[in-house]
Design an enzyme around this catalytic site. Structure first.
Site, PDB file in Angstrom:
ATOM      1  N   SER A   1       0.842  -1.211   0.000  1.00 27.45           N
ATOM      2  CA  SER A   1       0.000   0.000   0.000  1.00 27.45           C
ATOM      3  C   SER A   1       0.869   1.251   0.000  1.00 27.45           C
ATOM      4  O   SER A   1       0.373   2.368   0.132  1.00 27.45           O
ATOM      5  CB  SER A   1      -0.920   0.020   1.224  1.00 27.45           C
ATOM      6  OG  SER A   1      -0.149  -0.027   2.406  1.00 27.45           O
TER       7      SER A   1
ATOM      8  N   LYS B   1     -14.289  31.248 -27.547  1.00 28.67           N
ATOM      9  CA  LYS B   1     -14.892  30.464 -26.474  1.00 28.67           C
ATOM     10  C   LYS B   1     -14.437  30.870 -25.076  1.00 28.67           C
ATOM     11  O   LYS B   1     -13.280  31.167 -24.829  1.00 28.67           O
ATOM     12  CB  LYS B   1     -14.576  28.967 -26.651  1.00 28.67           C
ATOM     13  CG  LYS B   1     -15.322  28.282 -27.760  1.00 28.67           C
ATOM     14  CD  LYS B   1     -16.847  28.376 -27.673  1.00 28.67           C
ATOM     15  CE  LYS B   1     -17.439  27.612 -26.514  1.00 28.67           C
ATOM     16  NZ  LYS B   1     -17.279  26.153 -26.685  1.00 28.67           N
TER      17      LYS B   1
ATOM     18  N   ASN C   1     -15.222  28.971 -21.516  1.00 26.97           N
ATOM     19  CA  ASN C   1     -15.896  27.761 -21.034  1.00 26.97           C
ATOM     20  C   ASN C   1     -15.848  27.617 -19.509  1.00 26.97           C
ATOM     21  O   ASN C   1     -14.848  27.966 -18.881  1.00 26.97           O
ATOM     22  CB  ASN C   1     -15.236  26.525 -21.666  1.00 26.97           C
ATOM     23  CG  ASN C   1     -15.400  26.493 -23.174  1.00 26.97           C
ATOM     24  OD1 ASN C   1     -16.398  26.987 -23.700  1.00 26.97           O
ATOM     25  ND2 ASN C   1     -14.409  25.932 -23.862  1.00 26.97           N
TER      26      ASN C   1
ATOM     27  N   ASN D   1      -2.880  -3.670  12.541  1.00 28.80           N
ATOM     28  CA  ASN D   1      -4.332  -3.542  12.378  1.00 28.80           C
ATOM     29  C   ASN D   1      -4.910  -2.384  13.186  1.00 28.80           C
ATOM     30  O   ASN D   1      -5.705  -1.591  12.681  1.00 28.80           O
ATOM     31  CB  ASN D   1      -5.031  -4.852  12.751  1.00 28.80           C
ATOM     32  CG  ASN D   1      -4.534  -6.011  11.898  1.00 28.80           C
ATOM     33  OD1 ASN D   1      -3.832  -5.783  10.906  1.00 28.80           O
ATOM     34  ND2 ASN D   1      -4.875  -7.225  12.266  1.00 28.80           N
TER      35      ASN D   1
ATOM     36  N   GLN E   1      -7.474  -2.372   3.305  1.00 30.49           N
ATOM     37  CA  GLN E   1      -6.450  -1.479   2.759  1.00 30.49           C
ATOM     38  C   GLN E   1      -6.957  -0.777   1.490  1.00 30.49           C
ATOM     39  O   GLN E   1      -6.620   0.364   1.225  1.00 30.49           O
ATOM     40  CB  GLN E   1      -5.207  -2.314   2.450  1.00 30.49           C
ATOM     41  CG  GLN E   1      -4.139  -1.603   1.671  1.00 30.49           C
ATOM     42  CD  GLN E   1      -2.905  -2.473   1.500  1.00 30.49           C
ATOM     43  OE1 GLN E   1      -2.268  -2.846   2.474  1.00 30.49           O
ATOM     44  NE2 GLN E   1      -2.574  -2.823   0.268  1.00 30.49           N
TER      45      GLN E   1
ATOM     46  N   TYR F   1      -9.917  -7.820  11.121  1.00 28.65           N
ATOM     47  CA  TYR F   1      -9.155  -7.194  10.046  1.00 28.65           C
ATOM     48  C   TYR F   1      -8.999  -8.155   8.867  1.00 28.65           C
ATOM     49  O   TYR F   1      -8.740  -9.348   9.051  1.00 28.65           O
ATOM     50  CB  TYR F   1      -7.759  -6.751  10.528  1.00 28.65           C
ATOM     51  CG  TYR F   1      -6.975  -6.121   9.392  1.00 28.65           C
ATOM     52  CD1 TYR F   1      -7.101  -4.762   9.119  1.00 28.65           C
ATOM     53  CD2 TYR F   1      -6.167  -6.882   8.543  1.00 28.65           C
ATOM     54  CE1 TYR F   1      -6.432  -4.184   8.036  1.00 28.65           C
ATOM     55  CE2 TYR F   1      -5.496  -6.313   7.473  1.00 28.65           C
ATOM     56  CZ  TYR F   1      -5.634  -4.957   7.228  1.00 28.65           C
ATOM     57  OH  TYR F   1      -4.988  -4.395   6.166  1.00 28.65           O
TER      58      TYR F   1
ATOM     59  N   THR G   1     -38.769  25.671 -11.881  1.00 20.83           N
ATOM     60  CA  THR G   1     -39.100  24.289 -11.533  1.00 20.83           C
ATOM     61  C   THR G   1     -39.157  23.573 -12.880  1.00 20.83           C
ATOM     62  O   THR G   1     -39.582  24.179 -13.878  1.00 20.83           O
ATOM     63  CB  THR G   1     -40.452  24.162 -10.809  1.00 20.83           C
ATOM     64  OG1 THR G   1     -41.498  24.567 -11.688  1.00 20.83           O
ATOM     65  CG2 THR G   1     -40.503  25.016  -9.536  1.00 20.83           C
ATOM     66  N   HIS G   2     -38.728  22.330 -12.918  1.00 21.89           N
ATOM     67  CA  HIS G   2     -38.644  21.576 -14.180  1.00 21.89           C
ATOM     68  C   HIS G   2     -37.809  22.328 -15.224  1.00 21.89           C
ATOM     69  O   HIS G   2     -38.034  22.174 -16.417  1.00 21.89           O
ATOM     70  CB  HIS G   2     -40.034  21.295 -14.767  1.00 21.89           C
ATOM     71  CG  HIS G   2     -41.012  20.787 -13.768  1.00 21.89           C
ATOM     72  ND1 HIS G   2     -41.211  19.445 -13.529  1.00 21.89           N
ATOM     73  CD2 HIS G   2     -41.840  21.444 -12.912  1.00 21.89           C
ATOM     74  CE1 HIS G   2     -42.132  19.303 -12.580  1.00 21.89           C
ATOM     75  NE2 HIS G   2     -42.522  20.495 -12.181  1.00 21.89           N
TER      76      HIS G   2
HETATM   77  N1  ARG Z   1      -1.274  -1.548   4.838  1.00 21.57           N
HETATM   78  C1  ARG Z   1      -2.258  -2.202   5.629  1.00 21.57           C
HETATM   79  C2  ARG Z   1      -3.623  -1.494   5.497  1.00 21.57           C
HETATM   80  O1  ARG Z   1      -3.673  -0.417   5.001  1.00 21.57           O
HETATM   81  C3  ARG Z   1      -1.834  -2.179   7.052  1.00 21.57           C
HETATM   82  C4  ARG Z   1      -2.344  -3.319   7.873  1.00 21.57           C
HETATM   83  C5  ARG Z   1      -1.759  -4.623   7.471  1.00 21.57           C
HETATM   84  N2  ARG Z   1      -2.144  -5.622   8.421  1.00 21.57           N
HETATM   85  C6  ARG Z   1      -2.032  -6.927   8.145  1.00 21.57           C
HETATM   86  N3  ARG Z   1      -2.410  -7.733   9.074  1.00 21.57           N
HETATM   87  N4  ARG Z   1      -1.572  -7.342   7.014  1.00 21.57           N
HETATM   88  O2  ARG Z   1      -4.618  -2.032   5.869  1.00 21.57           O
END
Ligand code: ARG
Length: 461
Positions: A20, A275, A277, A102, A314, A309, A147-148
């Site tokens: 992520s 134009k 816009n 988590n 993510q 979780y 209206t409309h």
């Molecule tokens: N990057 C993860 C998220 O945004 C963080 C948590 C990851 N936890 C796990 N048990 N893999 O959710």
């Protein structure tokens, strides 16, 4: 870092697929704050020695200075921890005591969202202020109420803009409501079912400026209703802005001729030199669709997963950060486009006063249904004052017809929330703006005080 002993090296494709890091910049500052608050608590509870804690605190400062771009890892949490261990050595490994990614990520998202909610609240207040300022200058500017999308009754631009302000005021209110549920700390929930170690959840909550911990540890790590609720409010803000944007598009056309955008808020064509816009408004309209899509995506993501979780969560986070950013930017740019535009009265044919004419007949004792029918007949071909005098002369004098069709007089008479109450509506808007502003300053003050306190205790480590 986590997988070394258990799993060994990961497949490159799988790593980049699950990472992520690309979207974690949004929670980078929040993560450092969460780390600091957690560290203070661990030190106070005797779970980390004071000396080690001070070293970790210094390492966290260094990570902050090096910046997000120098991090590497599966996600921002792993990357920061890895860098801390690199800087401090093995003792750095104590930072992740009694927590999991988590509860950590849930806390980070709430903190980052809280900052963005405050920003959005400020932008909404500023946007409403701009609408009210523009409205104050246009209490006498006559425009048709539609209206409309058909001309319905005469009103004023001030009355019309006040309607948009009232609509956005409710979204400001919705943001205050969301804040009560958003501003709770999941930290200490650990992976799902808490920890055997003697942590103090109240303490971390307080240091981060939360109202208190999310009580159930499983709920703490798995719930994202604060996010979906917030995404609804972002969608609602965008819906309101989109309707205003749609009017800006219509009003700035020569067909409507109500508004001329300031050149700075307009775009032109690569081929048609004449134009001008309204792309800003068009993009607000389109981004409303995107944000509403984010809400749907987020609801679908959470709906499919068992407690607690799951990595699916993510995938939800970027929908939230993008929506908060888009809503704040849209409120700002669209309200500035309206504020800087020039308005003119489009002119109205007399039939727009048909309801006023029917009501004048009612004042002379004619049942409303009959009055409606008589003016309806008159409207078949469109009418001028003479036609109205000829048709309704049995009940109304020439003077009374003229008065009923005097649009300035008619808007003044229509109080009860109508254009005749525009001044009161604008005052109401200003009062709400002030109380929302005061309430916002109070929330911001509370958070600032918590952060200063966190800095103090860190300095004492
Ligand atoms: N990057 C993860 C998220 O945004 C963080 C948590 C990851 N936890 C796990 N048990 N893999 O959710």
């Amino acid at each position: 870092m986590y997988r070394k002993e258990r799993l060994g090296a990961a497949d490159d494709g799988a790593t980049s697929f699950t990472s992520s890091l690309d979207s974690d910049e949004w929670i980078f500052d929040a993560d450092l704050l969460v780390d600091r608050a957690h560290l203070v608590m661990l030190a106070e509870q005797g779970l980390v020695g004071r000396e080690g804690a001070a070293e970790i605190a210094d390492a966290l400062d260094a990570v902050g200075e090096e910046g997000f771009s120098s991090l590497a890892g599966e996600d921002v949490h792993e990357a920061i921890e890895a860098r801390v261990v690199e800087l401090v050595g093995e003792e750095g490994g104590r930072l992740h005591t009694a927590r999991s990614r988590n509860d950590e990520v849930a806390t980070c998202i709430r903190l980052a969202a809280r900052g963005d909610v405050l920003r959005l609240m400020n932008e909404l207040i500023a946007a409403r202020g701009r609408l009210l300022d523009t409205a104050s200058e246009s209490v006498d500017t006559l425009i048709p109420a539609y209206t409309h999308l058909q001309r319905a009754q005469p009103t004023t631009l001030a009355h019309h803009l006040s309607a948009h302000e009232r609509r956005l005021a409710r979204d400001s209110g919705r943001l205050f409501d969301v804040m009560e549920r958003l501003n709770r700390s999941p930290l200490g929930g650990c992976a799902a079912a808490s920890t055997t170690l003697p942590i103090d959840r109240e303490r971390t909550s307080e240091l981060l400026g939360f109202e208190g911990p999310v009580e159930n540890s499983m709920d703490a790590v798995s719930a994202r209703d604060f996010a979906t609720e917030l995404l609804f409010v972002c969608s609602s803000v965008m819906e309101a802005l989109s309707r205003l944007a749609e009017e800006v598009v219509l009003w700035s056309s020569s067909e409507f001729g109500v508004m001329e955008l300031d050149d700075g808020f307009a775009t032109t064509s690569s081929v048609m030199p004449q134009k001008k816009n309204p792309d800003v408004a068009e993009l607000v309209r389109a981004r409303a669709a995107t944000v509403q899509g984010h809400l749907q995506a987020a609801l679908s993501i959470v709906s499919g997963i068992p407690l607690s979780y799951n990595r699916d969560l993510q995938e939800l986070t970027p929908h939230l950060s993008d929506s908060l950013r888009v809503a704040a930017r849209s409120a700002r740019v669209l309200s500035r486009a309206v504020e800087s535009a020039e308005f003119r009265e489009p002119g109205m044919e007399l039939e727009v006063g048909a309801t006023d004419l029917a009501e004048a007949l009612v004042e002379r004792g004619v049942p409303f249904r009959e009055a409606h029918a008589r003016v309806g007949r008159l409207s078949r071909t469109g009418f001028g004052t003479e036609d109205a005098v000829d048709a309704l002369g049995d009940r109304l004098t020439r003077g009374e017809v003229g008065e009923a069709l005097d649009f300035h007089r008619s808007v003044e008479l229509r109080v009860n929330g109508g254009p005749g109450s525009a001044e009161e509506l604008l005052d109401l808007g200003r009062r709400d703006l002030k109380s929302h502003g005061d309430a916002l300053r109070e929330i911001e003050g509370g958070i600032d005080r918590a952060y200063s306190r966190l800095e103090e205790v860190l300095a004492e480590l």
